[in-house]
Design an enzyme around this catalytic site. Structure first.
Site, mmCIF file in Angstrom:
data_model
loop_
_atom_site.group_PDB
_atom_site.id
_atom_site.type_symbol
_atom_site.label_atom_id
_atom_site.label_comp_id
_atom_site.label_asym_id
_atom_site.label_seq_id
_atom_site.Cartn_x
_atom_site.Cartn_y
_atom_site.Cartn_z
ATOM 1 C CG ASN A 163 -9.870 -0.405 -3.935
ATOM 2 O OD1 ASN A 163 -10.436 -1.014 -3.030
ATOM 3 N ND2 ASN A 163 -8.563 -0.417 -4.087
ATOM 4 C CD GLU A 263 -4.746 -5.107 0.672
ATOM 5 O OE1 GLU A 263 -4.100 -4.063 0.376
ATOM 6 O OE2 GLU A 263 -5.784 -5.456 0.099
ATOM 7 C CB CYS A 297 -3.792 -1.726 -2.507
ATOM 8 S SG CYS A 297 -5.229 -1.151 -1.654
ATOM 9 C CD GLU A 472 -7.780 -9.700 3.258
ATOM 10 O OE1 GLU A 472 -7.719 -9.039 2.221
ATOM 11 O OE2 GLU A 472 -8.632 -9.521 4.140
#
Ligand code: SIN
Length: 493
Positions: A163, A263, A297, A472
């Protein structure tokens, strides 16, 4: 508008091999797979279908390179390489955006946004490289001194999703290389071309041979993943993707006790209180929900609207959605591209049908677009959503938006927290005290107040519960690639 790879200004950015030890390499078995444009189903390129043997070679190359990368490069040198890489990415924005749109489907405008966002991690971590240092710690024993050194953990395996194929690589690789780790990248098989172009530019920026290796696969993801997890030379693994796969990777990494950043999936609540500014909330929700055709997400998955403005907001959203234009991302005026997978259209339709079965009312959309050749679905708005619907539990990952009614602050906090995952969340209200109260009560990794976007290189990105662990970006991002080593000494010896 350019709509094929023939329009690339720099033809060398289109690579069709993996990268091992500085050499563009085929798969050991000679097998290949095809990369397809989700807007037209045209084949864009044929790439090597690599497996465990290729992954092991990449790990060995990265491990060999680590021996000198960690000792002979300074943080300043690594920062310069990252800065140069950032500059090259921005110089080549047109080509990178075109590759990204063709392989992922997002609009060219969004693709350019991702290139800029992706580059920002390189600039950010260039600065962090020299700031991530140890300390002198006051010791309780007056004869003693304690120094801490921060050292790179070793080879880092970076597994990225389809994505955000550019930004997810730079968010991980920027941090890893700044810290002094060498890397093996495993981009998603659906969208490997932009990642290969990034590798070309990283080499051009001067990053040494072996510091970046790229393993390509579409159909041997499990085999390559296992090879990366089980190899003891890999000391860190960072993965962005589903909770199911994240749990599997964590299991496979446990015998070698690797450092992990995961993640994983989200199910973000978007909470709209009666006192929110409706026009602003509509625009924030368009951003939170429809960015990348709903395939993020942190996308707004469960939209909770307080009863006092429910009808008015549904009307305003309907009006705004009538202006969304679906089509190939390379086409002028298009605001919503295709989904990246055929099965994503089926999944979105399951959510829509399930909502209808449970009493949801479709205000706009609700069907695929058979006249377009690719994986398209109409942007869909559903009202009267209920807790028992599938969308309450699962990510839709498509431009399908359902509105749930609620009455009180306490109730909506309970509804929002009733989830096995906790990644993003959004609160819309003019009452700042309430915003802070709710932000503190939500079981999530990130909260946006009156914004529709949670992403910035300087902000730590990550989740809690089934959304994983590790952060991150931000000042935390580099720490996941470092080990702190205290060095104790006696000054009276
Ligand atoms: C994601 O969807 O995992 C990343 C989204 C972002 O960085 O904004």
């Amino acid at each position: 508008m350019a709509n094929t790879l023939d329009a690339l200004r720099r033809k060398d950015l289109l690579q069709t091999k993996g990268l091992i030890d500085g050499k563009w390499s085929p798969a050991a078995t000679g097998e290949t797979f095809r990369v397809v444009n989700p807007a037209s189903l045209d084949v864009l390129a044929t790439l090597p279908e690599m497996g465990a043997e290729d992954a092991t070679q990449a790990i060995v190359a990265a491990s060999r390179a680590f021996a000198s990368f960690r000792t002979t490069t300074t943080a300043r040198q690594r920062a310069r390489w990252l800065r140069k890489w950032n500059d090259l990415v921005l110089e080549n924005i047109d080509d990178l955006a075109l590759i990204l749109t063709l392989e992922n489907g997002k609009t060219l405008q969004e693709a350019r946004g991702e290139v800029v966002y992706g580059a920002s991690f390189l600039e950010w971590f260039a600065a962090e490289a020299e700031r991530a240092h140890g300390q002198v710690v006051p010791a309780a024993n007056p004869s003693h001194r304690i120094l801490t050194a921060k050292q790179p953990v070793g080879v880092a395996a970076l597994l990225t999703p389809w994505n955000f194929p550019i930004a997810m690589i730079t968010r991980k690789a920027g941090a890893a290389l700044a810290a002094g780790c060498t890397t093996v990248w495993k981009p998603a098989g659906e969208t490997p071309l932009s990642c290969l172009a990034l590798a070309v530019l990283a080499q051009e920026a001067g990053l040494p041979v072996g510091s970046i290796n790229v393993v390509l696969t579409l159909n041997k993801v499990a085999e390559v993943g296992q090879a990366l997890c089980e190899n003891s030379l890999v000391r860190k693994l960072s993965f962005t993707g589903s909770t199911r796969v994240g749990k599997l990777l964590a299991q496979q990494c446990s015998p070698t006790l690797k450092k992990l950043s995961l993640e994983l999936g989200g199910n973000s609540p978007f909470i709209l209180f009666d006192d929110a500014q409706i026009d602003h909330a509509v625009e924030a929700l368009v951003m939170a929900k429809f960015r990348n055709s709903g395939q993020t997400c942190v996308t707004a998955n469960r939209v909770y609207v307080q009863k006092g403005i429910y009808d008015q907001f549904a009307e305003a959203m309907l009006k705004r959605m009538q202006s969304l234009q679906v089509g190939p991302g390379t086409q002028e005026g298009v605001t919503i591209g295709p989904l990246t997978h055929e099965r994503a259209v089926d999944k979105a339709m399951q959510h829509i049908e399930d909502a209808k079965r449970h009493g949801g009312h479709v205000l706009i959309g609700g069907a695929p677009l058979p006249d377009l050749k690719g994986y398209f679905i109409q942007p869909t708005l559903i009202r009267d959503m209920k807790p028992e619907m599938m969308t309450t539990r699962e990510e839709i990952f498509a431009p399908v938006l359902g509105l749930y009614p609620f009455e009180t602050e306490e109730e909506v906090i309970g509804l929002a927290n009733n989830s096995t995952v906790g990644l993003g969340s959004f609160i819309m209200s003019e009452n700042m005290s309430r915003c802070v109260r709710v932000a503190e009560a939500l079981e999530v990794g990130m909260v946006g107040i009156n914004v529709g976007m949670l992403s910035a290189c300087e902000s730590p990105f990550g989740g809690v519960k089934g959304s994983g662990y590790g952060r991150e970006g931000g000042t935390q991002g580099i720490e996941d690639y470092l080990a702190v080593k205290p060095i104790l000494l006696d000054v009276n010896h």
